[in-house]
Design an enzyme around this catalytic site. Structure first.
Site, PDB file in Angstrom:
ATOM      1  N   VAL A 172      38.203  40.130  29.142  1.00  0.00           N
ATOM      2  CA  VAL A 172      38.879  38.854  29.371  1.00  0.00           C
ATOM      3  C   VAL A 172      39.951  38.724  28.300  1.00  0.00           C
ATOM      4  O   VAL A 172      39.721  39.088  27.150  1.00  0.00           O
ATOM      5  CB  VAL A 172      37.890  37.663  29.263  1.00  0.00           C
ATOM      6  N   CYS A 173      41.126  38.242  28.691  1.00  0.00           N
ATOM      7  CA  CYS A 173      42.190  37.915  27.730  1.00  0.00           C
ATOM      8  C   CYS A 173      42.561  39.159  26.914  1.00  0.00           C
ATOM      9  O   CYS A 173      42.705  40.245  27.473  1.00  0.00           O
ATOM     10  CB  CYS A 173      41.715  36.738  26.861  1.00  0.00           C
ATOM     11  N   THR A 174      42.699  39.025  25.590  1.00  0.00           N
ATOM     12  CA  THR A 174      43.070  40.160  24.749  1.00  0.00           C
ATOM     13  C   THR A 174      41.937  41.176  24.578  1.00  0.00           C
ATOM     14  O   THR A 174      42.126  42.179  23.877  1.00  0.00           O
ATOM     15  CB  THR A 174      43.533  39.663  23.359  1.00  0.00           C
ATOM     16  N   GLY A 175      40.821  40.946  25.235  1.00  0.00           N
ATOM     17  CA  GLY A 175      39.779  41.972  25.280  1.00  0.00           C
ATOM     18  C   GLY A 175      40.315  43.271  25.865  1.00  0.00           C
ATOM     19  O   GLY A 175      39.839  44.358  25.522  1.00  0.00           O
ATOM     20  N   ALA A 223      43.040  38.055  33.015  1.00  0.00           N
ATOM     21  CA  ALA A 223      44.102  37.421  32.229  1.00  0.00           C
ATOM     22  C   ALA A 223      43.460  36.490  31.190  1.00  0.00           C
ATOM     23  O   ALA A 223      42.268  36.618  30.876  1.00  0.00           O
ATOM     24  CB  ALA A 223      45.062  36.689  33.161  1.00  0.00           C
TER      25      ALA A 223
END
Lengths: 259, 259
Positions: free
Chosen positions: B146-149, B197
């Site tokens: 998720v996200c910057t993961g 995202a």
């Protein structure tokens, strides 16, 4: 597999330095003034307290916490009857309460999450918890709930004669047990009490609260900050449009996932 | 203020007993059979592991955990380099990692959340963590972020030559640092890797995963179970439609809220 595992560049292009440079380059003076503004110190903004009790549903406190923690200078504190680890309804996850109710008296925002049957019934029967909710509510700017958290607020006597919302499967219970008029909306404001519908509705309510605590521009910026442009792959989250079979299946999945 | 603070009735009208009665009354035999089906034992369903590291963003792991924990028989485990409390990027909230990476080898689903600059850069530089991600990925059914993961997955070498998504403000960084093609969608599947995202997009991805791990009917029932019928009060969560000023303000709010 050789990869740059360390870097001096920023993963997010919007660090203060970058933002300031971008701003200077584009010459947006209002934004430049903003970028140059000092960082608000934590504790100078709203103090948001989220009450945890054994058997809450994980997203109820954490969704709003994510959003409200982005308010300028905000402090979000997880609170429980006693300090320490508090388990969710499924028993899978533990969030730490950093403060006990005895250590917390004044809050700008109080949020009471919902949970499974076991957790909510226990919270409703916990007179120490209910009396803390009543006492805290006297001084809050906003007293709020997510999902069946509104049933706990009602048990504390805070929803008497009010309009409110709750989890879709609990509306009948809330109306028949308390002097509450249920409204099937994502969140319902009645004076300085705001109740949200089930679980994920806490996100929508938190953005509304952000707009009231700060202003609409800040709330919109927070919505972008958490990229909340929802596009679920299915369209079955509205109980008013769900058939009886899907409702039964949903409730069965909740029941089966309880610890 | 006299209120019934204890009750023998159920707050959720869908306990197994109630569901069974309703079903018998309406005579829906398929649903009746379902209501009578034995409860799946925990541990008999998918084992979902969520990796926490200092400085993750709270909703990234907790949104998907809420949804995936409703899958029949599912176990959701919070995992970190060492067992114990792990703080979010804002420093406000702590979730407990019940297992260390050394104690976890096989997972059906691995989820890597994103976080602030500090947390993500540290995770990218943590070779022990990256090598555990690589080793775990060998046996997962789904490896997700998720996200910057996704930047952490990329640092582990898992996104080489793949399409992926990430937080809107990190797409440039991801593409310029790694051999990844960024796609601005809520979630992107590439083989058995799914990236979401920013922050809240984990909810949409988790419903997609639920449909793939179980089936579409189960995913739809979970969506109803968490009442995910999003209606944010504003419409500013899409970076593609946001102006530069709002983007700067969003990134500034994130920066200012970091611990």
């Amino acid at each position: 597999m050789t990869h740059p595992t360390t870097t001096r560049r920023d993963v997010l292009r919007g660090t203060v330095a970058t933002a300031a440079l971008t701003t200077l380059a584009t010459g947006t003076t209002a934004a430049a003034a903003h970028a140059a503004a000092p960082r608000p110190r934590p504790g100078t903004g709203p103090h948001i307290g989220i009450l945890l009790y054994d058997g809450y549903s994980l997203l109820d406190p954490t969704g709003p916490a994510e959003i409200l923690s982005r308010l300028p200078g905000a402090t979000v504190t997880m609170i429980a009857e006693e300090r320490g680890a508090v388990r969710t309804d499924t028993g899978d996850v533990t969030v730490v309460a950093d403060r006990s109710i005895a250590e917390t008296d004044r809050l700008d925002v109080l949020l009471v999450p919902g949970g499974g049957n076991r957790g909510v019934l226990a919270a409703m029967a916990n007179e120490k918890l209910l009396s803390w909710i009543r006492a805290t509510h006297r001084h809050t700017r906003w007293t709020t709930s997510v999902c069946t958290g509104s049933v706990v607020l009602a048990a504390a006597g805070l929803l008497d004669g009010r309009r409110a919302t709750t989890y879709w499967a609990s509306a009948e219970y809330l109306e028949s047990t308390f002097d509450v008029t249920c409204v099937p909306e994502r969140y319902v404001r009645s004076g300085r009490i705001v109740t949200a519908a089930g679980v994920s509705a806490g996100l929508d309510m938190a953005l509304y609260l952000a707009s009231r605590i700060a202003d609409e521009d800040t709330a919109r910026a927070i919505q972008l900050a958490v990229e909340y442009d929802p596009r679920p792959p299915f369209d079955s989250g509205d109980a008013a449009r769900a058939d009886a079979r899907l409702k039964e299946r949903a409730l069965r999945l909740i029941e089966d996932s309880q610890a």
